[in-house]
Write an enzyme that holds these catalytic residues in place. Structure first.
Site, PDB file in Angstrom:
ATOM      1  N   LYS A   1      -3.851  -3.518  16.362  1.00  0.00           N
ATOM      2  CA  LYS A   1      -4.834  -2.253  15.565  1.00  0.00           C
ATOM      3  C   LYS A   1      -5.525  -1.853  16.353  1.00  0.00           C
ATOM      4  CE  LYS A   1      -2.838  -2.389  11.392  1.00  0.00           C
ATOM      5  NZ  LYS A   1      -1.537  -1.765  10.696  1.00  0.00           N
TER       6      LYS A   1
ATOM      7  N   LEU B   1      -5.984 -14.426   0.392  1.00  0.00           N
ATOM      8  CA  LEU B   1      -6.806 -14.769  -1.225  1.00  0.00           C
ATOM      9  C   LEU B   1      -6.055 -14.070  -2.906  1.00  0.00           C
ATOM     10  CD1 LEU B   1      -8.741 -16.376  -2.229  1.00  0.00           C
ATOM     11  CD2 LEU B   1     -10.650 -14.417  -1.986  1.00  0.00           C
TER      12      LEU B   1
ATOM     13  N   ARG C   1     -10.855 -21.556   8.000  1.00  0.00           N
ATOM     14  CA  ARG C   1     -10.015 -21.115   8.681  1.00  0.00           C
ATOM     15  C   ARG C   1     -10.146 -20.389   9.959  1.00  0.00           C
ATOM     16  NH1 ARG C   1      -6.557 -16.501   5.511  1.00  0.00           N
ATOM     17  NH2 ARG C   1      -8.070 -15.021   5.611  1.00  0.00           N
TER      18      ARG C   1
ATOM     19  N   ILE D   1       1.119  -1.346   0.058  1.00  0.00           N
ATOM     20  CA  ILE D   1       0.099  -0.351   0.120  1.00  0.00           C
ATOM     21  C   ILE D   1       0.814   1.386  -0.168  1.00  0.00           C
ATOM     22  CG2 ILE D   1      -1.917   1.129   1.289  1.00  0.00           C
ATOM     23  CD1 ILE D   1      -3.123  -1.452   2.587  1.00  0.00           C
TER      24      ILE D   1
ATOM     25  N   ASN E   1      10.437  -6.804   4.055  1.00  0.00           N
ATOM     26  CA  ASN E   1       9.035  -7.199   3.041  1.00  0.00           C
ATOM     27  C   ASN E   1       8.909  -6.521   1.793  1.00  0.00           C
ATOM     28  OD1 ASN E   1       7.674  -9.201   3.905  1.00  0.00           O
ATOM     29  ND2 ASN E   1       6.559  -7.773   5.958  1.00  0.00           N
TER      30      ASN E   1
ATOM     31  N   PHE F   1       3.004   2.677   7.427  1.00  0.00           N
ATOM     32  CA  PHE F   1       2.334   2.005   6.788  1.00  0.00           C
ATOM     33  C   PHE F   1       3.075   0.822   7.728  1.00  0.00           C
ATOM     34  CE2 PHE F   1       2.030   4.707   3.353  1.00  0.00           C
ATOM     35  CZ  PHE F   1       0.957   3.749   2.779  1.00  0.00           C
TER      36      PHE F   1
ATOM     37  N   LYS G   1       2.037  -8.086   9.009  1.00  0.00           N
ATOM     38  CA  LYS G   1       0.512  -8.031   8.470  1.00  0.00           C
ATOM     39  C   LYS G   1       0.249  -9.714   9.328  1.00  0.00           C
ATOM     40  CE  LYS G   1       0.678  -7.349   3.485  1.00  0.00           C
ATOM     41  NZ  LYS G   1       0.608  -6.833   2.434  1.00  0.00           N
TER      42      LYS G   1
ATOM     43  N   TYR H   1      -2.596 -10.164  15.363  1.00  0.00           N
ATOM     44  CA  TYR H   1      -2.115  -8.881  15.001  1.00  0.00           C
ATOM     45  C   TYR H   1      -3.185  -7.484  15.041  1.00  0.00           C
ATOM     46  CZ  TYR H   1      -3.888  -6.488  10.227  1.00  0.00           C
ATOM     47  OH  TYR H   1      -4.064  -5.562   9.109  1.00  0.00           O
TER      48      TYR H   1
ATOM     49  N   SER I   1      -7.626  -1.226   9.983  1.00  0.00           N
ATOM     50  CA  SER I   1      -7.970  -2.211   9.501  1.00  0.00           C
ATOM     51  C   SER I   1      -9.154  -2.227  10.034  1.00  0.00           C
ATOM     52  CB  SER I   1      -6.983  -3.466   9.953  1.00  0.00           C
ATOM     53  OG  SER I   1      -7.525  -4.659   9.204  1.00  0.00           O
TER      54      SER I   1
ATOM     55  N   GLY J   1      -9.861 -17.550  12.619  1.00  0.00           N
ATOM     56  CA  GLY J   1      -9.945 -16.567  13.285  1.00  0.00           C
ATOM     57  C   GLY J   1     -10.906 -15.543  12.476  1.00  0.00           C
TER      58      GLY J   1
HETATM   59  C1  UD1 Z   1      -7.465 -10.046   7.264  1.00  0.00           C
HETATM   60  C2  UD1 Z   1      -7.934  -8.504   7.889  1.00  0.00           C
HETATM   61  C3  UD1 Z   1      -7.614  -7.989   7.651  1.00  0.00           C
HETATM   62  C4  UD1 Z   1      -5.842  -7.002   7.235  1.00  0.00           C
HETATM   63  C5  UD1 Z   1      -5.862  -8.808   6.877  1.00  0.00           C
HETATM   64  C6  UD1 Z   1      -3.780  -8.941   6.411  1.00  0.00           C
HETATM   65  C7  UD1 Z   1      -9.992  -8.949   8.736  1.00  0.00           C
HETATM   66  C8  UD1 Z   1     -12.080  -9.149   8.462  1.00  0.00           C
HETATM   67  N1  UD1 Z   1      -9.801  -8.803   7.708  1.00  0.00           N
HETATM   68  O1  UD1 Z   1      -7.651 -10.194   5.931  1.00  0.00           O
HETATM   69  O2  UD1 Z   1      -8.108  -6.329   7.957  1.00  0.00           O
HETATM   70  O3  UD1 Z   1      -6.022  -6.437   6.839  1.00  0.00           O
HETATM   71  O4  UD1 Z   1      -6.014  -9.675   7.051  1.00  0.00           O
HETATM   72  O5  UD1 Z   1      -3.305  -9.633   5.970  1.00  0.00           O
HETATM   73  O6  UD1 Z   1      -9.483  -9.657   9.792  1.00  0.00           O
HETATM   74  N2  UD1 Z   1      -8.971 -17.397   2.045  1.00  0.00           N
HETATM   75  C9  UD1 Z   1      -9.527 -18.663   0.915  1.00  0.00           C
HETATM   76  N3  UD1 Z   1      -7.629 -19.311   0.479  1.00  0.00           N
HETATM   77  C10 UD1 Z   1      -6.620 -18.385   1.104  1.00  0.00           C
HETATM   78  C11 UD1 Z   1      -6.413 -17.573   1.515  1.00  0.00           C
HETATM   79  C12 UD1 Z   1      -7.701 -16.505   2.207  1.00  0.00           C
HETATM   80  O7  UD1 Z   1     -10.703 -18.830   1.074  1.00  0.00           O
HETATM   81  O8  UD1 Z   1      -6.380 -19.167   0.040  1.00  0.00           O
HETATM   82  C13 UD1 Z   1     -10.282 -16.242   2.203  1.00  0.00           C
HETATM   83  C14 UD1 Z   1     -10.496 -16.484   3.617  1.00  0.00           C
HETATM   84  O9  UD1 Z   1     -11.478 -17.123   4.084  1.00  0.00           O
HETATM   85  C15 UD1 Z   1     -11.133 -15.215   3.312  1.00  0.00           C
HETATM   86  C16 UD1 Z   1     -10.807 -14.212   1.773  1.00  0.00           C
HETATM   87  O10 UD1 Z   1     -10.054 -15.403   1.097  1.00  0.00           O
HETATM   88  O11 UD1 Z   1     -12.415 -15.541   3.590  1.00  0.00           O
HETATM   89  C17 UD1 Z   1      -9.874 -13.267   2.537  1.00  0.00           C
HETATM   90  O12 UD1 Z   1      -9.393 -13.331   3.202  1.00  0.00           O
HETATM   91  P1  UD1 Z   1      -7.189 -12.852   3.248  1.00  0.00           P
HETATM   92  O13 UD1 Z   1      -6.989 -11.772   2.037  1.00  0.00           O
HETATM   93  O14 UD1 Z   1      -6.339 -13.498   3.390  1.00  0.00           O
HETATM   94  O15 UD1 Z   1      -8.183 -11.181   3.740  1.00  0.00           O
HETATM   95  P2  UD1 Z   1      -9.400 -11.565   5.626  1.00  0.00           P
HETATM   96  O16 UD1 Z   1      -8.296 -12.518   6.264  1.00  0.00           O
HETATM   97  O17 UD1 Z   1      -9.971 -11.016   5.324  1.00  0.00           O
END
Ligand code: UD1
Length: 337
Positions: free
Chosen positions: A154, A201, A295, A13, A36, A81, A85, A150, A125, A297
């Site tokens: 915040k 993701l 997953r 970011i 990083n 920043f 994370k 984490y 966040s 959390g």
């Molecule tokens: C979390 C935090 C966000 C933070 C980020 C940092 C929350 C709500 N959000 O985002 O504020 O900035 O971490 O890393 O706590 N997923 C899969 N498969 C994967 C990876 C992810 O299905 O291999 C799904 C997760 O279950 C989730 C979504 O994709 O539903 C997004 O996941 P991710 O990109 O890790 O972000 P958050 O966990 O939402």
């Protein structure tokens, strides 16, 4: 021209924000130890903007080094920043997270105070909302039950800034609560550089599509959502970066001390499976995936109410999830070259 210290300015970011600061005629000074990130980001920044912003390669938790940077640069404001994370890693190494994320903010505030720098934009966040029963979340929604160390760093940093600004009538702080930042610069010259196996993701999707990972595991399809997978508010990193410029400009206009919180999201939620399908549409590449268990959390759903950011900062997103996934894919392809 007043300078803005950007800690973590070589990060995902941070680097996109530096592009937007330069485009707005502001002067970012990067403070980043590149733990990083790497030189590619700096080259990309220079190519996009035609400028090579100054980088101080230091740990922003190092008070003496930071003090020397402030003495040399005489900044007018700071965007902070720099932080760890990875949610999962924070569960394994909570002390590291509390030390790095809270310690660096404490150090920064002390150095800012010494040098009479009062304007601060802080990266927070949506994780501070925890598992909110009320969606979309507004800035007034309850915070405090963050699901990971984490997330809790915040929460603590936000509290620290509120306490500091209550005690110091000249501190002007803006706390930006990011939802899920994704995408890359449309030039494909800067983007996210996950180290090792991505936790998030979108980098996992692009790496799986590129054949670097066997398959994506979708974490759970038994949530009470439209297709059973989790809902998130995915925001293009370029839209997010632009909000930082507006936040700095807004702070500069304030006559009274402020400590103001803003949600930065699109206001729309998408499921994991929708993100996969959208990626496939824009890239023309199939994503190999399986459904796995939930997953630990993860909250079932999270998306922003963005009315305050629009009303106060005049900010709204201009790019879509499809734009973000197209740009993330271009970046993935560029990395392979
Ligand atoms: C979390 C935090 C966000 C933070 C980020 C940092 C929350 C709500 N959000 O985002 O504020 O900035 O971490 O890393 O706590 N997923 C899969 N498969 C994967 C990876 C992810 O299905 O291999 C799904 C997760 O279950 C989730 C979504 O994709 O539903 C997004 O996941 P991710 O990109 O890790 O972000 P958050 O966990 O939402």
């Amino acid at each position: 021209m007043t300078k803005t210290i950007v800690t973590g300015g070589a990060g995902f970011i941070g680097s996109h924000t530096c592009v937007e600061l330069l485009a707005a005629g502001l002067e970012p000074v990067l403070v980043d130890d590149l733990r990083n990130s790497d030189e590619r980001v700096l080259r990309g920044l220079a190519e996009i903007t035609g400028r090579q912003p100054v980088l101080h390669r230091i740990d922003c938790g190092d008070a003496d080094a930071l003090d020397r940077v402030f003495a040399a640069e005489r900044p007018g404001s700071v965007i902070h920043f720099a932080a760890d994370k990875a949610v999962g890693e924070s569960v394994q190494h909570p002390v590291k997270y509390y030390h790095n994320n809270i310690g660096s903010l404490v150090t920064l505030l002390r150095v800012m105070d010494t040098h009479r720098v009062k304007d601060l934009v802080f990266s927070s966040s949506c994780t501070v909302y925890g598992n909110s029963g009320q969606l979309p979340v507004t800035e007034e929604s309850a915070t405090g039950e963050a699901a990971s160390p984490y997330g809790y760093t915040k929460v603590v940093c936000e509290r620290l800034l509120r306490d500091a600004s209550a005690a110091d009538a000249s501190l002007r702080a803006v706390l930006l609560r990011y939802f899920n930042p994704v995408g890359a610069h449309p030039s494909a010259l800067i983007g996210e550089l996950p180290i090792g196996v991505p936790n998030n993701l979108v980098p996992f999707i692009t790496q799986a599509a590129a054949g670097l990972r066997d398959k994506l595991t979708v974490f759970g399809n038994d949530y009470h959502t439209r297709d059973g997978s989790c809902i998130r508010d995915y925001i293009h990193v370029v839209d997010l970066a632009k909000a930082h410029v507006l936040a700095l400009q807004w702070i500069a206009k304030q006559k009274a001390p402020v400590c103001e919180v803003f949600n930065l999201g699109t206001g729309e939620g998408n499921t994991v499976l929708e993100a996969v399908r959208t990626f496939e549409e824009v890239s023309g590449v199939k994503v190999p995936y399986v459904i796995g268990p939930r997953r630990a959390g993860d909250v079932p759903a999270m998306y922003a109410d963005t009315a305050k950011s629009l009303k106060v900062l005049g900010w709204r997103t201009q790019l879509t999830l499809a734009d973000a996934l197209r740009d993330a894919w271009r970046w993935q392809l560029a990395l392979a070259k």
